[in-house]
Write a protein that holds these residues in place. Structure first.
Motif, PDB file in Angstrom:
ATOM      1  N   THR A 258     -51.843   9.486 -47.118  1.00  0.00           N
ATOM      2  CA  THR A 258     -50.815   8.370 -47.429  1.00  0.00           C
ATOM      3  C   THR A 258     -50.520   8.412 -48.966  1.00  0.00           C
ATOM      4  O   THR A 258     -49.433   8.097 -49.235  1.00  0.00           O
ATOM      5  CB  THR A 258     -51.430   6.980 -46.773  1.00  0.00           C
ATOM      6  OG1 THR A 258     -51.856   7.408 -45.401  1.00  0.00           O
ATOM      7  CG2 THR A 258     -50.076   6.113 -46.712  1.00  0.00           C
ATOM      8  N   GLN A 336     -52.938   2.276 -38.580  1.00  0.00           N
ATOM      9  CA  GLN A 336     -51.743   1.649 -38.325  1.00  0.00           C
ATOM     10  C   GLN A 336     -50.924   1.641 -39.365  1.00  0.00           C
ATOM     11  O   GLN A 336     -49.614   2.054 -39.564  1.00  0.00           O
ATOM     12  CB  GLN A 336     -51.518   0.152 -37.789  1.00  0.00           C
ATOM     13  CG  GLN A 336     -52.335   0.447 -36.220  1.00  0.00           C
ATOM     14  CD  GLN A 336     -52.681  -1.270 -35.614  1.00  0.00           C
ATOM     15  OE1 GLN A 336     -52.537  -2.105 -36.474  1.00  0.00           O
ATOM     16  NE2 GLN A 336     -52.664  -1.323 -34.349  1.00  0.00           N
ATOM     17  N   VAL A 339     -49.847   5.093 -40.556  1.00  0.00           N
ATOM     18  CA  VAL A 339     -48.474   5.360 -39.906  1.00  0.00           C
ATOM     19  C   VAL A 339     -47.229   4.819 -40.181  1.00  0.00           C
ATOM     20  O   VAL A 339     -46.274   5.479 -40.362  1.00  0.00           O
ATOM     21  CB  VAL A 339     -48.676   5.102 -38.198  1.00  0.00           C
ATOM     22  CG1 VAL A 339     -47.537   5.366 -37.403  1.00  0.00           C
ATOM     23  CG2 VAL A 339     -49.884   6.260 -37.670  1.00  0.00           C
ATOM     24  N   GLN A 340     -47.365   3.600 -40.499  1.00  0.00           N
ATOM     25  CA  GLN A 340     -46.198   2.911 -40.812  1.00  0.00           C
ATOM     26  C   GLN A 340     -45.362   3.188 -42.154  1.00  0.00           C
ATOM     27  O   GLN A 340     -44.142   3.409 -42.573  1.00  0.00           O
ATOM     28  CB  GLN A 340     -46.214   1.300 -40.923  1.00  0.00           C
ATOM     29  CG  GLN A 340     -46.439   0.632 -39.680  1.00  0.00           C
ATOM     30  CD  GLN A 340     -46.809  -0.796 -39.507  1.00  0.00           C
ATOM     31  OE1 GLN A 340     -46.718  -1.280 -40.475  1.00  0.00           O
ATOM     32  NE2 GLN A 340     -47.196  -1.229 -38.462  1.00  0.00           N
ATOM     33  N   HIS A 342     -45.968   6.173 -43.575  1.00  0.00           N
ATOM     34  CA  HIS A 342     -45.108   7.614 -43.264  1.00  0.00           C
ATOM     35  C   HIS A 342     -43.814   7.299 -42.753  1.00  0.00           C
ATOM     36  O   HIS A 342     -43.195   8.614 -42.729  1.00  0.00           O
ATOM     37  CB  HIS A 342     -46.187   8.551 -42.644  1.00  0.00           C
ATOM     38  CG  HIS A 342     -47.254   9.147 -43.382  1.00  0.00           C
ATOM     39  ND1 HIS A 342     -48.435   8.602 -43.665  1.00  0.00           N
ATOM     40  CD2 HIS A 342     -47.291  10.186 -43.830  1.00  0.00           C
ATOM     41  CE1 HIS A 342     -49.332   9.412 -44.389  1.00  0.00           C
ATOM     42  NE2 HIS A 342     -48.508  10.350 -44.877  1.00  0.00           N
ATOM     43  N   GLY A 346     -44.951   9.873 -39.356  1.00  0.00           N
ATOM     44  CA  GLY A 346     -46.350   9.489 -38.997  1.00  0.00           C
ATOM     45  C   GLY A 346     -46.766   9.667 -37.594  1.00  0.00           C
ATOM     46  O   GLY A 346     -47.991   9.751 -37.519  1.00  0.00           O
ATOM     47  N   VAL A 347     -46.012   9.966 -36.692  1.00  0.00           N
ATOM     48  CA  VAL A 347     -46.227  10.029 -35.397  1.00  0.00           C
ATOM     49  C   VAL A 347     -45.859  11.201 -34.947  1.00  0.00           C
ATOM     50  O   VAL A 347     -46.167  11.734 -33.572  1.00  0.00           O
ATOM     51  CB  VAL A 347     -45.785   9.200 -34.211  1.00  0.00           C
ATOM     52  CG1 VAL A 347     -46.021   7.529 -34.590  1.00  0.00           C
ATOM     53  CG2 VAL A 347     -44.230   9.013 -34.651  1.00  0.00           C
ATOM     54  N   ALA A 354     -50.907  11.970 -38.121  1.00  0.00           N
ATOM     55  CA  ALA A 354     -50.821  11.461 -36.574  1.00  0.00           C
ATOM     56  C   ALA A 354     -52.262  11.948 -36.146  1.00  0.00           C
ATOM     57  O   ALA A 354     -52.753  11.216 -35.072  1.00  0.00           O
ATOM     58  CB  ALA A 354     -49.787  12.162 -35.798  1.00  0.00           C
ATOM     59  N   PHE A 357     -54.960   9.653 -37.105  1.00  0.00           N
ATOM     60  CA  PHE A 357     -54.758   8.364 -36.353  1.00  0.00           C
ATOM     61  C   PHE A 357     -55.445   8.445 -34.954  1.00  0.00           C
ATOM     62  O   PHE A 357     -56.317   7.701 -34.402  1.00  0.00           O
ATOM     63  CB  PHE A 357     -53.386   7.820 -36.473  1.00  0.00           C
ATOM     64  CG  PHE A 357     -53.145   6.398 -35.728  1.00  0.00           C
ATOM     65  CD1 PHE A 357     -54.296   5.467 -36.015  1.00  0.00           C
ATOM     66  CD2 PHE A 357     -52.022   6.145 -35.309  1.00  0.00           C
ATOM     67  CE1 PHE A 357     -54.133   4.295 -35.452  1.00  0.00           C
ATOM     68  CE2 PHE A 357     -51.787   4.818 -34.545  1.00  0.00           C
ATOM     69  CZ  PHE A 357     -52.981   4.089 -34.881  1.00  0.00           C
TER      70      PHE A 357
END
Length: 388
Positions: A258, A336, A339-340, A342, A346-347, A354, A357
């Protein structure tokens, strides 16, 4: 308390890190995950060559008698690399055999890397309470020596990849009693054992295992009939401690990924890492990560001190549950936030974030989630609650 790692531990971690960087990159891992086997025999052989399969095995069975702190170092690196081979399942099974005694031959094969184990413990109704066992073990007499097993186990990690299953069953007592639990080492190919494998959210493999009158000999017993709870609980704490260490490694890698993304992603002509609001979020992630690392390492130290000693069981329970709770909180927050930060990438399956996570999410739900371990911690003797 000294939290410095020994030189040998650092050298092992460095060797494992170099192998992952050279031969177990993200694309290689994706290919392994998507393969039919869901694991790599070559990677497993390398883990054995590095001495990792022998590390937790007693010296009498050809191992190195590594303790929980030694295993912390290993699991942290495996977490960073998102290694999907059944190492955790095997070393957890080896801990059952070590605590129960009498299975030196199996431990020797584990140490040599010739045997993979899986632990068939959870059932449909049990959720995180491993005392909740419906599966029955009944004496095979007068038909013969040994035991007959009937019941079903759910979400057995790497159950379809294992040659021997560590199985919890009930030979007496009520469904949630600590007394009456009996443990067995059951060959996966034994008649009456039916295994249905599948891939989980994080890419690792699990299986549902049904036992329809599966017959095992008296030599399959781990410990004493009806007295398996102490071994079961101690081994579960050991496994939870290993998962905490792995989660720290995963969070380490996710934090680094990240941070690198924030340094390279441009917005308004500058890297988004220049924005103070995002810097604050990264600082919060770092605090959660370091608190989780401290608690996970403390749990490893307590596990090393206890080492099966029932006199220190309460200390072990407190440390492990506190660590699993704190690590679970941190895993959710770090995952979390990553992911946000990114964004939509991120997913996606193409980005490592991903996968990190997903692995953190699975770890948090394995061997008791944060809520379960918080309740367990509060139930320990001496806990008086928060001051008003």
């Amino acid at each position: 308390m000294d939290f410095e790692f020994k030189e040998e531990q650092l050298q092992l971690a460095d060797a494992l890190k170099r192998w992952i960087a050279r031969d177990y990159g993200f694309e290689t891992r994706r290919e392994i995950v998507q393969s039919e086997a869901g694991q790599s025999d070559r990677a497993w052989a390398t883990l054995a060559e590095l001495g990792l399969t022998a590390l937790p095995v007693p010296e009498a069975q050809g191992g190195f008698a590594g303790d929980a702190v030694d295993m912390f170092v290993v699991m942290q690196e495996l977490g960073r690399g998102l290694v999907v081979e059944p190492y955790f399942a095997t070393v957890l099974g080896a801990e059952f055999l070590r605590l129960g005694g009498g299975h030196g031959g199996l431990l020797e094969r584990v140490a040599a890397g010739d045997l993979k184990l899986a632990c068939a413990l959870g059932e449909r109704q049990s959720r995180h309470d491993m005392r909740d066992i419906e599966m029955r073990a009944t004496s095979a007499a007068p038909d013969g020596d040994g035991w007959l097993l009937n019941g079903e186990k759910k979400v057995v990690l790497h159950g379809a990849q294992a040659a021997v299953l560590i199985v919890s069953s009930r030979s007496g007592g009520a469904q949630r009693d600590e007394d009456g639990i009996t443990l067995f080492a059951v060959p996966a190919d034994a008649p009456g054992v039916h295994i249905t494998g599948y891939r989980m959210l994080d890419g690792q493999r699990a299986a549902d295992v049904r036992f329809d009158g599966a017959r095992v000999g008296a030599d399959a017993l781990i410990g004493q009939p009806g007295a398996g709870w102490s071994v079961l609980e101690a081994a579960l704490d050991y496994g939870a401690g290993l998962l905490c260490a792995e989660a720290v490694g995963v969070m380490d890698a996710l934090f680094a990924a990240t941070l690198d993304y924030l340094k390279t992603r441009q917005q308004f002509g500058v890297p988004i890492g220049k924005f103070q609001a995002l810097q604050h979020r990264m600082a919060d992630m770092y605090i959660h990560l370091e608190q989780a690392r401290s608690m996970a390492l403390l749990a490893a130290v307590r596990l090393r001190s206890a080492n099966g000693d029932e006199g220190r069981a309460a200390e072990r329970r407190q440390a492990v549950s506190a660590a699993k709770y704190r690590v679970g909180q941190a895993a959710r927050f770090v995952g979390q936030q990553a992911v946000q930060l990114h964004g939509g990438m991120g997913v996606t399956d193409e980005l490592p974030a991903a996968h990190y996570f997903k692995r953190l999410t699975t770890i948090e739900l394995t061997l008791g989630d944060a809520d379960h371990h918080l309740a367990r911690f509060m139930a320990q003797p001496g806990f008086t609650g928060l001051a008003a």
